[in-house]
Design an enzyme around this catalytic site. Sequence first.
Site, PDB file in Angstrom:
ATOM      1  N   LYS A   1     -18.590 -17.188  18.904  1.00  0.00           N
ATOM      2  CA  LYS A   1     -19.290 -17.745  17.755  1.00  0.00           C
ATOM      3  C   LYS A   1     -20.789 -17.509  17.905  1.00  0.00           C
ATOM      4  O   LYS A   1     -21.330 -17.605  19.021  1.00  0.00           O
ATOM      5  CB  LYS A   1     -19.045 -19.254  17.663  1.00  0.00           C
TER       6      LYS A   1
ATOM      7  N   ASP B   1     -18.919 -14.016  15.353  1.00  0.00           N
ATOM      8  CA  ASP B   1     -18.468 -14.734  14.153  1.00  0.00           C
ATOM      9  C   ASP B   1     -19.478 -15.825  13.810  1.00  0.00           C
ATOM     10  O   ASP B   1     -19.695 -16.741  14.602  1.00  0.00           O
ATOM     11  CB  ASP B   1     -17.094 -15.357  14.453  1.00  0.00           C
TER      12      ASP B   1
ATOM     13  N   GLU C   1     -18.524 -11.175  11.863  1.00  0.00           N
ATOM     14  CA  GLU C   1     -17.568 -11.877  10.996  1.00  0.00           C
ATOM     15  C   GLU C   1     -18.257 -12.980  10.204  1.00  0.00           C
ATOM     16  O   GLU C   1     -19.061 -13.739  10.753  1.00  0.00           O
ATOM     17  CB  GLU C   1     -16.454 -12.464  11.878  1.00  0.00           C
TER      18      GLU C   1
ATOM     19  N   GLU D   1     -10.914 -15.184   6.140  1.00  0.00           N
ATOM     20  CA  GLU D   1     -10.221 -16.442   6.423  1.00  0.00           C
ATOM     21  C   GLU D   1     -10.512 -17.518   5.382  1.00  0.00           C
ATOM     22  O   GLU D   1      -9.764 -18.484   5.268  1.00  0.00           O
ATOM     23  CB  GLU D   1     -10.576 -16.951   7.826  1.00  0.00           C
TER      24      GLU D   1
ATOM     25  N   ASP E   1      -5.175 -14.492   6.362  1.00  0.00           N
ATOM     26  CA  ASP E   1      -4.468 -15.493   7.163  1.00  0.00           C
ATOM     27  C   ASP E   1      -3.264 -15.933   6.331  1.00  0.00           C
ATOM     28  O   ASP E   1      -3.432 -16.521   5.256  1.00  0.00           O
ATOM     29  CB  ASP E   1      -5.406 -16.668   7.460  1.00  0.00           C
TER      30      ASP E   1
ATOM     31  N   HIS F   1      -6.477 -13.724  11.001  1.00  0.00           N
ATOM     32  CA  HIS F   1      -7.158 -14.936  11.474  1.00  0.00           C
ATOM     33  C   HIS F   1      -6.115 -16.004  11.777  1.00  0.00           C
ATOM     34  O   HIS F   1      -5.267 -16.306  10.931  1.00  0.00           O
ATOM     35  CB  HIS F   1      -8.112 -15.442  10.383  1.00  0.00           C
TER      36      HIS F   1
HETATM   37 MG   LIG Z   1     -13.773 -16.783  11.949  1.00  0.00          MG
END
Ligand SMILES: [Mg+2]
Length: 366
Positions: A168, A197, A223, A249, A272, A299
């Site tokens: 992240k 992400d 992402e 996602e 997803d 995802h």
């Molecule tokens: Mg993500």
Amino acid sequence: MSTIKDIIVEYYRIPLPELVSDAKHGVHTHFEVPIVKVITDDNRVGVGYTYTGGFGGRSVAKLIQIELRNALLGKDPANVEHLWEVMQTAVHYLGHGGLASFAISAVDIALWDLRAKKAGEPLYKLLGGSSNEVFTYGGAIDLSFPLPKLLAHHKKYLDMGLKAIKIKVGQKTLAEDIERVKALREMIGPDTLFMVDANMSWTVEQAIKAAREFLKYDILFLEEPIDPNNYEGHKIIADRTGMAIAAGENLRTPMEFAHLIKYGQIGFPQPDASNVGGITGFMKVAAISHVNNLPVSAHGMQELHVSLLAALPNKGYLEMHSFPIDQYTTRPLVIDKKTGYAIAPEEPGTGVTFDFEKLAPFKEEF
Ligand SMILES: [Mg+2]
């Protein structure tokens, strides 16, 4: 022909092994898993499910129990794609996309489970796949991990055999993000794929600045840098920096993917199946991606997505997500330690068989 005799919905709220956070949704303490059992008049059972980050699962369960159940009782479960349209129509006016997509997804997955079990085929073969192997990366909700913990966490993925990781980003300052990206790249070496992400936490301008820095560390994709509804923003970031953008996602319909691919020029669509309309919705996104020469990544819900990606000619990357739904099934995700690939299950059906004894303590009313 058989018909749908009943649809039973159960709701589980499961604590995470540790508190985790990302740049948009704050701290996660639980994940929710509404589970659907579609029962036929010849006493076959298909099991489907969706999941949330801890919020809204009861409402999803109710929507299935009241609205979708009514729409499907007495129908032929073999007509999966038709029933997908029936469900979309039944709840369209009140919930096009959004919450409704989670509910439809859970039921659709149960219908596919019935279809695959009846065919006696594992899902990936039923969908036309020839190989059960899927390239897999370790994804963590690790924004709040101090650097030593971050490194240790991702070392575990490498020890499992994985050849790719994702962290992240979206710390208070870009300098902090860069420090973490640099440290991770040093630890994993040049041959491990590395993604980041941002969980929609930036403006286009912030994302451009960050992407330019991340490119120095050979990042495969950035992402969700921005709000997914800002379709053109994704293209601006990619055009201005050369960074490939991943997203999906937070899209809830195949049509939204069509738009994000057309106007956002993303490089890595990430549907997803738990929230884009189940396996039927996922396969529509896979087809849209295919005609746009894009790989499909996924995802979450790795225990199911391993079979969906294995089925695709344009299979991309499977995310090993931090919500360990697979730990509550009889077959947690299997990784070939030598190759780092995940292996799709060979049993007939979706291959996701819940361990209801293990789940029992987390069952709640809804
Ligand atoms: Mg993500």
